[in-house]
Design a protein around this motif. Structure first.
Motif, PDB file in Angstrom:
ATOM      1  N   SER A 122      38.416  60.670  13.124  1.00 23.87           N
ATOM      2  CA  SER A 122      37.313  59.898  13.694  1.00 23.87           C
ATOM      3  C   SER A 122      37.238  60.154  15.194  1.00 23.87           C
ATOM      4  O   SER A 122      38.252  60.425  15.850  1.00 23.87           O
ATOM      5  CB  SER A 122      37.521  58.413  13.448  1.00 23.87           C
ATOM      6  OG  SER A 122      36.479  57.641  14.028  1.00 23.87           O
TER       7      SER A 122
ATOM      8  N   TYR B 100      41.997  52.191  24.135  1.00 22.92           N
ATOM      9  CA  TYR B 100      41.275  52.254  22.869  1.00 22.92           C
ATOM     10  C   TYR B 100      42.273  52.593  21.762  1.00 22.92           C
ATOM     11  O   TYR B 100      42.923  53.634  21.796  1.00 22.92           O
ATOM     12  CB  TYR B 100      40.133  53.266  22.945  1.00 22.92           C
ATOM     13  CG  TYR B 100      39.054  52.768  23.869  1.00 22.92           C
ATOM     14  CD1 TYR B 100      39.132  52.974  25.239  1.00 22.92           C
ATOM     15  CD2 TYR B 100      37.979  52.024  23.375  1.00 22.92           C
ATOM     16  CE1 TYR B 100      38.167  52.463  26.099  1.00 22.92           C
ATOM     17  CE2 TYR B 100      37.007  51.515  24.225  1.00 22.92           C
ATOM     18  CZ  TYR B 100      37.120  51.727  25.587  1.00 22.92           C
ATOM     19  OH  TYR B 100      36.165  51.222  26.440  1.00 22.92           O
TER      20      TYR B 100
ATOM     21  N   TRP C 225      38.647  51.002  14.956  1.00 22.25           N
ATOM     22  CA  TRP C 225      38.746  51.192  16.400  1.00 22.25           C
ATOM     23  C   TRP C 225      38.776  49.820  17.069  1.00 22.25           C
ATOM     24  O   TRP C 225      37.977  48.917  16.718  1.00 22.25           O
ATOM     25  CB  TRP C 225      37.571  51.993  16.950  1.00 22.25           C
ATOM     26  CG  TRP C 225      37.631  53.465  16.702  1.00 22.25           C
ATOM     27  CD1 TRP C 225      36.998  54.174  15.728  1.00 22.25           C
ATOM     28  CD2 TRP C 225      38.348  54.430  17.476  1.00 22.25           C
ATOM     29  NE1 TRP C 225      37.282  55.507  15.831  1.00 22.25           N
ATOM     30  CE2 TRP C 225      38.106  55.708  16.902  1.00 22.25           C
ATOM     31  CE3 TRP C 225      39.174  54.366  18.611  1.00 22.25           C
ATOM     32  CZ2 TRP C 225      38.647  56.881  17.415  1.00 22.25           C
ATOM     33  CZ3 TRP C 225      39.705  55.522  19.108  1.00 22.25           C
ATOM     34  CH2 TRP C 225      39.451  56.769  18.519  1.00 22.25           C
TER      35      TRP C 225
ATOM     36  N   LYS D 280      29.924  47.879  12.555  1.00 18.50           N
ATOM     37  CA  LYS D 280      29.959  48.324  13.958  1.00 18.50           C
ATOM     38  C   LYS D 280      29.558  47.186  14.873  1.00 18.50           C
ATOM     39  O   LYS D 280      29.079  47.402  15.988  1.00 18.50           O
ATOM     40  CB  LYS D 280      29.090  49.545  14.177  1.00 18.50           C
ATOM     41  CG  LYS D 280      27.647  49.414  13.737  1.00 18.50           C
ATOM     42  CD  LYS D 280      26.908  50.723  13.983  1.00 18.50           C
ATOM     43  CE  LYS D 280      25.454  50.622  13.568  1.00 18.50           C
ATOM     44  NZ  LYS D 280      24.700  51.883  13.821  1.00 18.50           N
TER      45      LYS D 280
ATOM     46  N   GLN E  11      30.500  54.043   7.852  1.00 21.59           N
ATOM     47  CA  GLN E  11      30.741  53.050   8.897  1.00 21.59           C
ATOM     48  C   GLN E  11      30.180  51.720   8.399  1.00 21.59           C
ATOM     49  O   GLN E  11      28.971  51.481   8.447  1.00 21.59           O
ATOM     50  CB  GLN E  11      30.067  53.481  10.203  1.00 21.59           C
ATOM     51  CG  GLN E  11      30.453  52.626  11.392  1.00 21.59           C
ATOM     52  CD  GLN E  11      29.867  53.142  12.705  1.00 21.59           C
ATOM     53  OE1 GLN E  11      28.912  53.921  12.705  1.00 21.59           O
ATOM     54  NE2 GLN E  11      30.434  52.740  13.820  1.00 21.59           N
TER      55      GLN E  11
ATOM     56  N   ALA F 157      30.605  55.862  17.140  1.00 25.17           N
ATOM     57  CA  ALA F 157      31.785  56.340  16.427  1.00 25.17           C
ATOM     58  C   ALA F 157      31.352  57.068  15.171  1.00 25.17           C
ATOM     59  O   ALA F 157      30.327  56.735  14.564  1.00 25.17           O
ATOM     60  CB  ALA F 157      32.713  55.184  16.075  1.00 25.17           C
TER      61      ALA F 157
ATOM     62  N   LEU G  78      35.490  58.452  18.732  1.00 26.12           N
ATOM     63  CA  LEU G  78      34.765  57.393  19.430  1.00 26.12           C
ATOM     64  C   LEU G  78      34.189  58.019  20.696  1.00 26.12           C
ATOM     65  O   LEU G  78      34.934  58.569  21.506  1.00 26.12           O
ATOM     66  CB  LEU G  78      35.691  56.233  19.787  1.00 26.12           C
ATOM     67  CG  LEU G  78      35.084  55.090  20.598  1.00 26.12           C
ATOM     68  CD1 LEU G  78      34.029  54.337  19.794  1.00 26.12           C
ATOM     69  CD2 LEU G  78      36.172  54.124  21.074  1.00 26.12           C
TER      70      LEU G  78
ATOM     71  N   PHE H 278      28.148  53.238  23.031  1.00 27.11           N
ATOM     72  CA  PHE H 278      29.324  53.483  22.204  1.00 27.11           C
ATOM     73  C   PHE H 278      28.880  53.967  20.827  1.00 27.11           C
ATOM     74  O   PHE H 278      28.015  53.357  20.188  1.00 27.11           O
ATOM     75  CB  PHE H 278      30.149  52.211  22.051  1.00 27.11           C
ATOM     76  CG  PHE H 278      30.915  51.810  23.270  1.00 27.11           C
ATOM     77  CD1 PHE H 278      30.273  51.338  24.406  1.00 27.11           C
ATOM     78  CD2 PHE H 278      32.301  51.912  23.298  1.00 27.11           C
ATOM     79  CE1 PHE H 278      30.981  50.976  25.536  1.00 27.11           C
ATOM     80  CE2 PHE H 278      33.023  51.537  24.425  1.00 27.11           C
ATOM     81  CZ  PHE H 278      32.362  51.070  25.540  1.00 27.11           C
TER      82      PHE H 278
ATOM     83  N   THR I 130      34.809  48.782  15.546  1.00 27.86           N
ATOM     84  CA  THR I 130      34.105  49.301  14.382  1.00 27.86           C
ATOM     85  C   THR I 130      35.083  49.642  13.267  1.00 27.86           C
ATOM     86  O   THR I 130      36.287  49.789  13.514  1.00 27.86           O
ATOM     87  CB  THR I 130      33.259  50.533  14.754  1.00 27.86           C
ATOM     88  OG1 THR I 130      32.456  50.936  13.636  1.00 27.86           O
ATOM     89  CG2 THR I 130      34.133  51.712  15.181  1.00 27.86           C
TER      90      THR I 130
ATOM     91  N   LEU J 101      30.888  47.023  18.664  1.00 31.72           N
ATOM     92  CA  LEU J 101      30.535  47.999  19.708  1.00 31.72           C
ATOM     93  C   LEU J 101      29.745  47.286  20.799  1.00 31.72           C
ATOM     94  O   LEU J 101      28.721  46.658  20.517  1.00 31.72           O
ATOM     95  CB  LEU J 101      29.731  49.139  19.112  1.00 31.72           C
ATOM     96  CG  LEU J 101      30.449  50.003  18.076  1.00 31.72           C
ATOM     97  CD1 LEU J 101      29.519  51.057  17.496  1.00 31.72           C
ATOM     98  CD2 LEU J 101      31.684  50.659  18.685  1.00 31.72           C
TER      99      LEU J 101
ATOM    100  N   CYS K   8      43.277  53.037  17.740  1.00 28.71           N
ATOM    101  CA  CYS K   8      42.801  53.399  16.401  1.00 28.71           C
ATOM    102  C   CYS K   8      43.850  52.939  15.399  1.00 28.71           C
ATOM    103  O   CYS K   8      45.062  53.008  15.670  1.00 28.71           O
ATOM    104  CB  CYS K   8      42.596  54.899  16.318  1.00 28.71           C
ATOM    105  SG  CYS K   8      42.090  55.495  14.681  1.00 28.71           S
TER     106      CYS K   8
END
Lengths: 113, 113
Positions: free
Chosen positions: B75, B90, B34, B57, B54, B67, B77, B65, B47, B60, B92
């Motif tokens: 996924s 945003y 992301w 991150k 994950q 995810a 967010l 935030f 992230t 973030l 991806c």
């Protein structure tokens, strides 16, 4: 810190003229290098990539880029620009201990008729 | 699917509202990223997932935030109590393996009013 620098925020060229967009990276070792293009309202499209080997890389839409280790650069070139090339161009790098693809701030290309 | 799909394409939220942004990666892609792209800026890492894990991150911006990628494919967010500074596109991206080319979706443009 790992970083990617695109020194030119905005470039204007005439249609048919040659183009070179600059990109410098700062990494401990040679990262994987990419150029992406983004048209308004669109996602990022990969133009070309460099992982290793031949330092002159050919991409889509007539673009090429040359990796120069001594200059920590990966400049994008096109011999003859078309009006449809007007877009924002991002250089990106991936490597080191991180899984992140780090982007430069972009160069906005305008093409004059 | 043929590419990375994000929904919605556009989202207007009132300040303080919670939002959820969805990403459908390319089938079989292990890595999912992301990014946040503010107007006139390059994408900034948020992230990274490898399958359902994950792994990073660090990007973030706040604990508002969050995810997730519970089954290693789709996924989401989530942004809680949205603020005006959350207004951005945003993006991806997914890739078949770590360190390989990332394929981007068209993004979700979030506007917080």
């Amino acid at each position: 810190a790992q970083s990617v620098t695109q020194p030119d925020i905005h470039i204007t060229v005439s249609e048919g003229a040659s183009l070179e967009l600059r990109c410098n990276y700062s990494y401990g070792a040679t990262p994987y290098l990419f150029w992406y293009v983004q048209s308004p309202g669109q996602g990022l499209q990969l133009l070309l990539k460099y992982f290793s080997g031949d330092t002159l890389v050919q991409g889509i839409k007539g673009f090429e880029a040359e990796f120069k280790r001594s200059q920590s650069s990966f400049n994008l070139r096109k011999p003859s620009v078309h009006w449809s090339d007007a877009a924002e161009y991002f250089c990106a790098a991936y490597g080191g201990a991180t899984n992140k693809l780090i982007f430069g701030t972009g160069t906005l290309l305008a093409v004059q008729p | 699917g043929a590419g990375v799909s994000q929904s919605p394409r556009y989202k207007v939220a009132k300040r303080g509202q919670d939002v959820a942004l969805r990403c459908d990666p390319i089938s079989g892609h292990v890595s999912l990223f992301w990014y946040q792209q503010a107007l006139g800026q390059g994408p900034e890492f948020l992230t990274y997932f490898q399958n359902e894990a994950q792994l990073d991150k660090s990007g973030l911006p706040s604990d508002r935030f969050f995810a997730e990628r519970p089954e290693g494919s789709v996924s989401t967010l989530k942004i809680q109590r949205t603020q005006q500074e959350d207004s951005a596109v945003y993006l991806c991206a997914s890739s078949p393996a770590q360190g390989t080319e990332a394929f981007f979706g068209q993004g979700t443009r979030l506007t917080v009013v």
